[in-house]
Design a protein around this motif. Structure first.
Motif, PDB file in Angstrom:
ATOM      1  N   GLY A   1       0.852  -1.187   0.000  1.00 22.38           N
ATOM      2  CA  GLY A   1       0.000   0.000   0.000  1.00 22.38           C
ATOM      3  C   GLY A   1       0.883   1.229   0.000  1.00 22.38           C
ATOM      4  N   ARG A   2       0.295   2.361  -0.428  1.00 24.78           N
ATOM      5  CA  ARG A   2       1.072   3.602  -0.365  1.00 24.78           C
ATOM      6  C   ARG A   2       0.787   4.257   0.970  1.00 24.78           C
ATOM      7  N   ASP A   3       1.812   4.848   1.570  1.00 28.82           N
ATOM      8  CA  ASP A   3       1.589   5.589   2.799  1.00 28.82           C
ATOM      9  C   ASP A   3       0.916   6.904   2.424  1.00 28.82           C
ATOM     10  N   LEU A   4      -0.362   7.027   2.792  1.00 27.93           N
ATOM     11  CA  LEU A   4      -1.162   8.160   2.332  1.00 27.93           C
ATOM     12  C   LEU A   4      -0.826   9.467   3.046  1.00 27.93           C
ATOM     13  N   LEU A   5      -0.076   9.374   4.145  1.00 26.69           N
ATOM     14  CA  LEU A   5       0.190  10.575   4.929  1.00 26.69           C
ATOM     15  C   LEU A   5       1.656  11.007   4.860  1.00 26.69           C
TER      16      LEU A   5
ATOM     17  N   PRO B   1       5.110  -2.618   2.359  1.00 27.84           N
ATOM     18  CA  PRO B   1       4.456  -3.937   2.431  1.00 27.84           C
ATOM     19  C   PRO B   1       3.286  -3.909   3.406  1.00 27.84           C
ATOM     20  N   GLU B   2       2.197  -4.594   3.028  1.00 28.45           N
ATOM     21  CA  GLU B   2       0.946  -4.580   3.795  1.00 28.45           C
ATOM     22  C   GLU B   2       0.709  -5.988   4.361  1.00 28.45           C
ATOM     23  N   SER B   3      -0.177  -6.129   5.338  1.00 21.80           N
ATOM     24  CA  SER B   3      -0.558  -7.444   5.904  1.00 21.80           C
ATOM     25  C   SER B   3       0.567  -8.135   6.642  1.00 21.80           C
TER      26      SER B   3
ATOM     27  N   ILE C   1     -10.495  -2.492  16.628  1.00 21.38           N
ATOM     28  CA  ILE C   1      -9.081  -2.145  16.434  1.00 21.38           C
ATOM     29  C   ILE C   1      -8.852  -1.778  14.971  1.00 21.38           C
ATOM     30  N   ASN C   2      -9.526  -2.508  14.081  1.00 19.89           N
ATOM     31  CA  ASN C   2      -9.352  -2.263  12.642  1.00 19.89           C
ATOM     32  C   ASN C   2      -9.838  -0.880  12.217  1.00 19.89           C
ATOM     33  N   ILE C   3     -10.832  -0.319  12.909  1.00 20.25           N
ATOM     34  CA  ILE C   3     -11.311   0.999  12.474  1.00 20.25           C
ATOM     35  C   ILE C   3     -10.673   2.152  13.255  1.00 20.25           C
TER      36      ILE C   3
ATOM     37  N   ILE D   1      -2.959   5.852  10.859  1.00 24.69           N
ATOM     38  CA  ILE D   1      -1.678   6.546  10.998  1.00 24.69           C
ATOM     39  C   ILE D   1      -0.650   5.533  11.472  1.00 24.69           C
ATOM     40  N   ASN D   2       0.580   5.758  11.117  1.00 29.57           N
ATOM     41  CA  ASN D   2       1.651   4.795  11.423  1.00 29.57           C
ATOM     42  C   ASN D   2       1.673   4.425  12.899  1.00 29.57           C
ATOM     43  N   GLY D   3       1.648   3.144  13.182  1.00 30.96           N
ATOM     44  CA  GLY D   3       1.850   2.654  14.540  1.00 30.96           C
ATOM     45  C   GLY D   3       0.597   2.548  15.401  1.00 30.96           C
TER      46      GLY D   3
ATOM     47  N   GLY E   1      -1.959  -4.378   8.347  1.00 32.05           N
ATOM     48  CA  GLY E   1      -3.069  -5.005   7.606  1.00 32.05           C
ATOM     49  C   GLY E   1      -4.162  -5.457   8.549  1.00 32.05           C
ATOM     50  N   ASP E   2      -5.264  -5.926   7.959  1.00 34.48           N
ATOM     51  CA  ASP E   2      -6.385  -6.376   8.782  1.00 34.48           C
ATOM     52  C   ASP E   2      -6.022  -7.646   9.558  1.00 34.48           C
ATOM     53  N   THR E   3      -5.068  -8.422   9.001  1.00 35.36           N
ATOM     54  CA  THR E   3      -4.639  -9.660   9.677  1.00 35.36           C
ATOM     55  C   THR E   3      -4.223  -9.366  11.115  1.00 35.36           C
TER      56      THR E   3
ATOM     57  N   ARG F   1     -13.833   5.443   1.437  1.00 37.35           N
ATOM     58  CA  ARG F   1     -12.986   4.255   1.642  1.00 37.35           C
ATOM     59  C   ARG F   1     -11.972   4.505   2.770  1.00 37.35           C
ATOM     60  N   HIS F   2     -11.370   5.689   2.777  1.00 37.94           N
ATOM     61  CA  HIS F   2     -10.413   6.022   3.845  1.00 37.94           C
ATOM     62  C   HIS F   2     -10.899   7.212   4.650  1.00 37.94           C
ATOM     63  N   ARG F   3     -10.853   7.052   5.984  1.00 41.02           N
ATOM     64  CA  ARG F   3     -11.261   8.155   6.854  1.00 41.02           C
ATOM     65  C   ARG F   3     -10.067   8.715   7.618  1.00 41.02           C
ATOM     66  N   LEU F   4      -8.861   8.288   7.231  1.00 38.94           N
ATOM     67  CA  LEU F   4      -7.682   8.741   7.979  1.00 38.94           C
ATOM     68  C   LEU F   4      -7.521  10.256   7.833  1.00 38.94           C
TER      69      LEU F   4
HETATM   70  C1  UD1 Z   1      -9.885   1.103   7.995  1.00 43.54           C
HETATM   71  C2  UD1 Z   1     -10.771   2.334   8.148  1.00 43.54           C
HETATM   72  C3  UD1 Z   1     -10.430   3.398   7.113  1.00 43.54           C
HETATM   73  C4  UD1 Z   1      -8.954   3.755   7.243  1.00 43.54           C
HETATM   74  C5  UD1 Z   1      -8.111   2.503   7.076  1.00 43.54           C
HETATM   75  C6  UD1 Z   1      -6.652   2.839   7.289  1.00 43.54           C
HETATM   76  C7  UD1 Z   1     -13.101   2.437   8.798  1.00 43.54           C
HETATM   77  C8  UD1 Z   1     -14.483   1.987   8.525  1.00 43.54           C
HETATM   78  N1  UD1 Z   1     -12.156   1.959   7.999  1.00 43.54           N
HETATM   79  O1  UD1 Z   1     -10.233   0.509   6.757  1.00 43.54           O
HETATM   80  O2  UD1 Z   1     -11.213   4.537   7.315  1.00 43.54           O
HETATM   81  O3  UD1 Z   1      -8.595   4.698   6.269  1.00 43.54           O
HETATM   82  O4  UD1 Z   1      -8.520   1.504   8.046  1.00 43.54           O
HETATM   83  O5  UD1 Z   1      -5.870   1.777   7.735  1.00 43.54           O
HETATM   84  O6  UD1 Z   1     -12.861   3.213   9.705  1.00 43.54           O
HETATM   85  N2  UD1 Z   1      -2.495   3.378   5.583  1.00 43.54           N
HETATM   86  C9  UD1 Z   1      -1.661   4.473   5.687  1.00 43.54           C
HETATM   87  N3  UD1 Z   1      -0.952   4.662   6.833  1.00 43.54           N
HETATM   88  C10 UD1 Z   1      -1.036   3.792   7.886  1.00 43.54           C
HETATM   89  C11 UD1 Z   1      -1.895   2.669   7.779  1.00 43.54           C
HETATM   90  C12 UD1 Z   1      -2.606   2.497   6.613  1.00 43.54           C
HETATM   91  O7  UD1 Z   1      -1.544   5.261   4.767  1.00 43.54           O
HETATM   92  O8  UD1 Z   1      -0.368   3.997   8.888  1.00 43.54           O
HETATM   93  C13 UD1 Z   1      -3.223   3.156   4.332  1.00 43.54           C
HETATM   94  C14 UD1 Z   1      -2.339   2.445   3.320  1.00 43.54           C
HETATM   95  O9  UD1 Z   1      -2.622   2.907   2.036  1.00 43.54           O
HETATM   96  C15 UD1 Z   1      -2.764   1.000   3.483  1.00 43.54           C
HETATM   97  C16 UD1 Z   1      -4.242   1.136   3.797  1.00 43.54           C
HETATM   98  O10 UD1 Z   1      -4.351   2.321   4.581  1.00 43.54           O
HETATM   99  O11 UD1 Z   1      -2.530   0.255   2.311  1.00 43.54           O
HETATM  100  C17 UD1 Z   1      -4.766  -0.038   4.587  1.00 43.54           C
HETATM  101  O12 UD1 Z   1      -6.123   0.099   4.725  1.00 43.54           O
HETATM  102  P1  UD1 Z   1      -7.011  -1.163   5.247  1.00 43.54           P
HETATM  103  O13 UD1 Z   1      -6.478  -1.680   6.544  1.00 43.54           O
HETATM  104  O14 UD1 Z   1      -7.199  -2.144   4.156  1.00 43.54           O
HETATM  105  O15 UD1 Z   1      -8.371  -0.382   5.511  1.00 43.54           O
HETATM  106  P2  UD1 Z   1      -9.653  -0.911   6.283  1.00 43.54           P
HETATM  107  O16 UD1 Z   1      -9.273  -1.731   7.442  1.00 43.54           O
HETATM  108  O17 UD1 Z   1     -10.622  -1.462   5.310  1.00 43.54           O
END
Ligand code: UD1
Ligand code: MG
Length: 453
Positions: free
Chosen positions: A44-48, A60-62, A202-204, A208-210, A294-296, A344-347
């Protein structure tokens, strides 16, 4: 009064060794496998971060997968240790004397953990829809729950006297024995929902990093401290030191020996190596992250917490360690359940110029429906979101143009921001610690109202 060697402390020492191994191996392992994860498309790309979002470097993800695999491998290798005192006395050869119950508890927890890891990894690979992924932790909790039932798990809660009096006055007295209420099947419903909550919450709280790893680390440490309180040698001194009431109404001798200690030891056996894994992984996931969990990772750690809490009979205490996650979940509800648009992303959003994070926004093209407006205005009064208004050219009416995304991270940025990414993560960590402190005060201070053990 209490003989140390009765409490299988040698196994606890071995467990500390396993935790150290978990820490060292994960630090070594993550960079070793990172390249292969990127090659397989788990990236994944680090969006921040600054730079080109479309062609920037891949992260690397997951990597929760190698973490979970290492953890499960170590936990499997650890199985003989809690029973090692039996090997010495040769009593293990008899099925009657072997503590089958403890072994079953241990194995069913591992089974739940395996299923959760599988679910998390499938989610990472295929991005499963919400309504499909919600029931899966329920299924994976069944083995754990049956074992809970088999050891005569309690389904009653203790209520404060004032509430008992009130309930009796409105005709519910028949359901209570003194101030104890047996919830029966409703309690099992709560236990079934618990893994769904711990894994997803925890997943939501992510993005942000860490932050995923730090919250898991603090929850694991909090559970371990709670377990240590129940080990006699620590507990008596600790409780006295802080002036807390004895959780079991002064029956020190009874609870010092036997069931309760065993249950909390079992929980410690799972939590201490998890602390090692989290610390090792945080090494690579801390700002600027070299690896994403990752979600794992979220599913496997979330399930570990549920499993030990159900097996250890402290599921009500566990939920107290999730105060920030509960807040984040409740705040997220309008977005999760479709009342407010959920991107999709709420970060948080990243400002290239200042290298700081600001709250991210959800934009409305036209005035949102009435229900949405009411909810957003209410949240705005409570200072949980920040709204922006615009005037409609056609009818000169004011309408809501945007709202900040409904997450605790954006909420913190509204009040304390803008912040750098690592500072926001530290702030979130401090809030998690504060949450745990409040949890301990509720559990051992005013908690004698609610908690019957
Ligand atoms: C959940 C959140 C979503 C958030 C995402 C970020 C809900 C409903 N869903 O989605 O809003 O944006 O997690 O993990 O609240 N990433 C970063 N920096 C980080 C961690 C992740 O930029 O420190 C980005 C990367 O592009 C990475 C992606 O987020 O590839 C991973 O997202 P993922 O864990 O698949 O998202 P969800 O768990 O579906
Ligand atoms: Mg995720």
């Amino acid at each position: 009064l209490i003989k140390e060697d009765e409490y299988k402390f040698p196994a606890l020492q071995a467990n500390l060794g396993f935790s150290l191994l978990a820490f060292i191996i994960s630090i070594w392992l993550i960079p070793k496998v990172s390249e292969s994860f990127i090659l397989k498309g788990l990236k994944g790309r680090d969006l921040l971060k600054s730079g080109d979002k479309l062609n920037g470097p891949w992260v690397p993800e997951s990597l929760g997968l190698p973490c979970a695999s290492l953890y499960l491998a170590l936990m499997m290798l650890f199985i003989p240790f809690p029973f090692s005192h039996l090997f010495k006395s040769h009593s293990f050869s008899s099925p009657e004397t072997f503590p089958q119950r403890e072994l079953t508890l241990y194995l069913s927890s591992l089974l739940s953990l395996l299923t959760a890891t599988l679910l998390g990894f499938i989610d990472d690979l295929f991005d499963i829809r919400w309504r499909h992924k919600l029931p899966i932790p329920i299924v994976s909790a069944v083995p754990t729950l049956l074992v809970y039932y088999s050891v005569g798990g309690v389904t009653s809660i203790v209520l404060p006297k004032s509430i008992v009096g009130w309930l009796s006055s409105i005709g519910f007295g028949g359901f209570m024995k003194g101030n104890i209420v047996d919830l029966g099947p409703i309690y099992y419903l709560y236990l079934i929902m618990l893994p769904t909550f711990t894994t997803n919450s925890i997943n939501i709280l992510a993005g942000i990093n860490g932050v995923e790893v730090l919250q898991a680390l603090i929850i694991a440490i909090s559970i371990s401290i709670n377990d240590l309180i129940f080990l006699p040698i620590w507990s008596i001194n600790l409780l006295n030191l802080f002036g807390f009431k004895n959780p079991e109404n002064g029956r020190i001798l009874n609870w010092a020996i036997g069931e309760v200690v065993n249950r909390h030891l079992m929980s410690l056996y799972f939590m201490i190596p998890l602390i090692g894994i989290c610390l090792g992984f945080l090494w690579h996931n801390w700002y600027p992250a070299k690896a994403f969990p990752g979600d794992t990772f979220c599913y496997f750690t979330g399930m570990a917490f549920s499993a030990v809490a159900i097996q250890g009979h402290f599921s009500k205490t566990l939920i107290l360690f999730f105060l920030p996650q509960i807040f984040n979940f409740i705040l997220s509800c309008p977005q999760l359940f479709g009342l407010v648009k959920c991107p999709r992303h709420r970060l948080p959003s990243y400002d290239e110029k200042t290298n700081l994070l600001n709250p991210s926004k959800v934009l409305f093209d036209s005035s949102p429906p009435k229900k949405t407006i009411i909810v957003l205005k209410l949240l705005s009064i409570l200072k949980l979101v920040k709204l922006e208004y615009d005037v409609d050219d056609n009818n000169n009416k004011e309408y809501i143009k945007s709202s900040t995304n409904l997450t605790i991270l954006n909420f913190l940025l509204i009040h304390f921001g803008p912040l750098k990414e690592d500072k926001l993560c530290i702030l979130m960590g401090l809030i998690q610690v504060l949450g745990s402190l409040i949890a301990f005060i509720i559990r051992y201070g005013v908690g004698s109202w609610f908690y019957g053990g």
